[in-house]
Design a protein around this motif. Structure first.
Motif, PDB file in Angstrom:
ATOM      1  N   ARG A   2      -6.507   5.348  -1.823  1.00  0.00           N
ATOM      2  CA  ARG A   2      -6.532   3.681  -1.443  1.00  0.00           C
ATOM      3  C   ARG A   2      -5.045   3.173  -0.566  1.00  0.00           C
ATOM      4  NH1 ARG A   2     -10.165  -0.424  -4.605  1.00  0.00           N
ATOM      5  NH2 ARG A   2     -12.142   1.069  -4.947  1.00  0.00           N
ATOM      6  N   THR A  29      -2.640   0.704  10.449  1.00  0.00           N
ATOM      7  CA  THR A  29      -3.175   0.518   9.506  1.00  0.00           C
ATOM      8  C   THR A  29      -4.973   0.358  10.302  1.00  0.00           C
ATOM      9  OG1 THR A  29      -2.057  -0.962   8.587  1.00  0.00           O
ATOM     10  CG2 THR A  29      -4.608  -0.782   7.951  1.00  0.00           C
ATOM     11  N   ASP A  79      -7.385   4.329   9.704  1.00  0.00           N
ATOM     12  CA  ASP A  79      -9.089   3.833   9.404  1.00  0.00           C
ATOM     13  C   ASP A  79      -9.729   4.775  10.169  1.00  0.00           C
ATOM     14  OD1 ASP A  79     -11.085   2.283   7.667  1.00  0.00           O
ATOM     15  OD2 ASP A  79     -11.332   1.489   9.668  1.00  0.00           O
ATOM     16  N   GLN A 105      -9.454   8.703   9.252  1.00  0.00           N
ATOM     17  CA  GLN A 105      -9.832   8.793   8.054  1.00  0.00           C
ATOM     18  C   GLN A 105     -11.234   8.963   7.747  1.00  0.00           C
ATOM     19  OE1 GLN A 105      -8.223   9.944   4.410  1.00  0.00           O
ATOM     20  NE2 GLN A 105      -6.491   9.790   6.738  1.00  0.00           N
ATOM     21  N   LYS A 109      -9.485   4.704   2.222  1.00  0.00           N
ATOM     22  CA  LYS A 109      -9.417   3.603   2.113  1.00  0.00           C
ATOM     23  C   LYS A 109      -8.816   2.878   2.785  1.00  0.00           C
ATOM     24  CE  LYS A 109     -13.574   2.934  -0.628  1.00  0.00           C
ATOM     25  NZ  LYS A 109     -14.395   2.895  -1.674  1.00  0.00           N
ATOM     26  N   VAL A 110      -8.487   2.356   3.326  1.00  0.00           N
ATOM     27  CA  VAL A 110      -6.752   1.357   4.198  1.00  0.00           C
ATOM     28  C   VAL A 110      -7.385   0.127   4.616  1.00  0.00           C
ATOM     29  CG1 VAL A 110      -6.812   2.704   6.258  1.00  0.00           C
ATOM     30  CG2 VAL A 110      -5.166   1.847   5.452  1.00  0.00           C
ATOM     31  N   ALA A 111      -6.252  -0.935   3.944  1.00  0.00           N
ATOM     32  CA  ALA A 111      -6.073  -1.849   5.001  1.00  0.00           C
ATOM     33  C   ALA A 111      -4.818  -2.424   4.791  1.00  0.00           C
ATOM     34  CB  ALA A 111      -7.174  -3.123   3.549  1.00  0.00           C
ATOM     35  N   GLY A 115     -11.042  -1.847   1.669  1.00  0.00           N
ATOM     36  CA  GLY A 115     -11.198  -1.200   3.730  1.00  0.00           C
ATOM     37  C   GLY A 115     -12.379  -1.598   4.240  1.00  0.00           C
ATOM     38  N   LYS A 116     -13.135  -2.097   3.772  1.00  0.00           N
ATOM     39  CA  LYS A 116     -14.482  -2.550   4.798  1.00  0.00           C
ATOM     40  C   LYS A 116     -14.226  -3.916   5.581  1.00  0.00           C
ATOM     41  CE  LYS A 116     -18.168  -2.425   2.044  1.00  0.00           C
ATOM     42  NZ  LYS A 116     -19.797  -2.863   0.920  1.00  0.00           N
ATOM     43  N   VAL A 174     -10.334  -4.227   7.654  1.00  0.00           N
ATOM     44  CA  VAL A 174      -9.362  -3.000   8.248  1.00  0.00           C
ATOM     45  C   VAL A 174      -7.672  -4.200   8.368  1.00  0.00           C
ATOM     46  CG1 VAL A 174      -8.053  -1.601   9.057  1.00  0.00           C
ATOM     47  CG2 VAL A 174     -10.429  -1.577   8.782  1.00  0.00           C
TER      48      VAL A 174
END
Length: 254
Positions: A139, A169, A173, A176, A184-186, A244-245, A247
């Motif tokens: 993450r 970001t 996303d 990935q 996962k990224v945010a 991550g849902k 972003v």
């Protein structure tokens, strides 16, 4: 057998970064802290709580040596075999210079963009390259700012860097989602916090920053969040099953 969460945090010398490090201390966590000045309080508290810690005293405006820094960091991570997760929190930031752009020296513009945008990009590149073949929970939490979206005069460097961090970001996303072991990224806007960044802006002259009185008023009326509260909310987001849902998360308030 203990499974460890490795958590890399930048900007742990004070403010949100320090609060994040303290609140993430746990026997099953291995903290990797990076800041320009070493935070002895964080090191001592980690030892007290039997939380593994490696502290890297590094100035992230020196972007050309970040590759070497991450080689050293992953040497520490490689010492453990039972990895459950590797998290990255890009938190280090600077607000200054607060001034109309034509009054800022070139090297100050470069320093701001180096720390606020290029350093997180290079750090993320290193993190993803080194974890590419690891089938673990990955993450990346980028601490952005509402300044990316809501613009004020005299904050062009900071706002531009944070808008860039949001775009970066979103790009990561997308990338990935195409790989075998995705991270996962945010990016998160943490809100108005009573930190060194805020005290810096309150010390700027009205000539350089027309809105300085409004910022002073927010502080005097107690409307700024504490770093502790902010860190608590950011950790909730980081550890959430839904991470991550969304972003770009524009508010930590729930």
């Amino acid at each position: 057998m203990i499974h460890l969460k490795h958590i890399i945090i930048t900007g742990t010398s004070r403010g949100i970064g320090e609060s994040l490090a303290i609140q993430l201390m746990d026997r099953n966590h291995h903290l990797i802290c990076i800041s320009r000045t070493t935070n002895q309080r964080v090191i001592d508290q980690a030892k007290e709580m039997e939380c593994g810690i490696d502290y890297f005293n590094y100035d992230l405006t020196h972007i050309q040596d970040i590759d070497q820094l991450f080689e050293d960091i992953f040497r520490q991570i490689d010492l453990y075999s039972n990895d459950e997760a590797i998290y990255l929190i890009n938190n280090a930031a600077m607000l200054t210079p607060v001034s109309p752009i034509e009054r800022i020296k070139t090297e100050r513009i470069i320093e701001n963009i180096h720390l606020n945008l290029l350093a997180p990009m290079i750090i993320t590149a290193n993190y993803l390259k080194r974890t590419k073949d690891m089938n673990v929970d990955k993450r990346i939490l980028n601490i952005s700012s509402a300044s990316a979206k809501y613009l004020l005069p005299s904050q062009s460097c900071y706002s531009t860097a944070k808008a860039g961090l949001d775009s970066f970001t979103k790009s990561i996303d997308i990338e990935q989602k195409l790989v075998t072991y995705p991270a996962k990224v945010a990016a998160v806007y943490p809100g108005m916090i009573d930190t060194h960044l805020q005290s810096e802006i309150r010390s700027v002259s009205k000539d350089l920053f027309p809105y300085v009185n409004e910022f002073t008023q927010l502080s005097e009326e107690g409307k700024l969040q504490t770093p502790e509260y902010t860190a608590h909310k950011l950790i909730e987001i980081l550890l959430s099953e839904d991470f991550g849902k969304t972003v770009v998360i524009e508010s930590i308030a729930q």
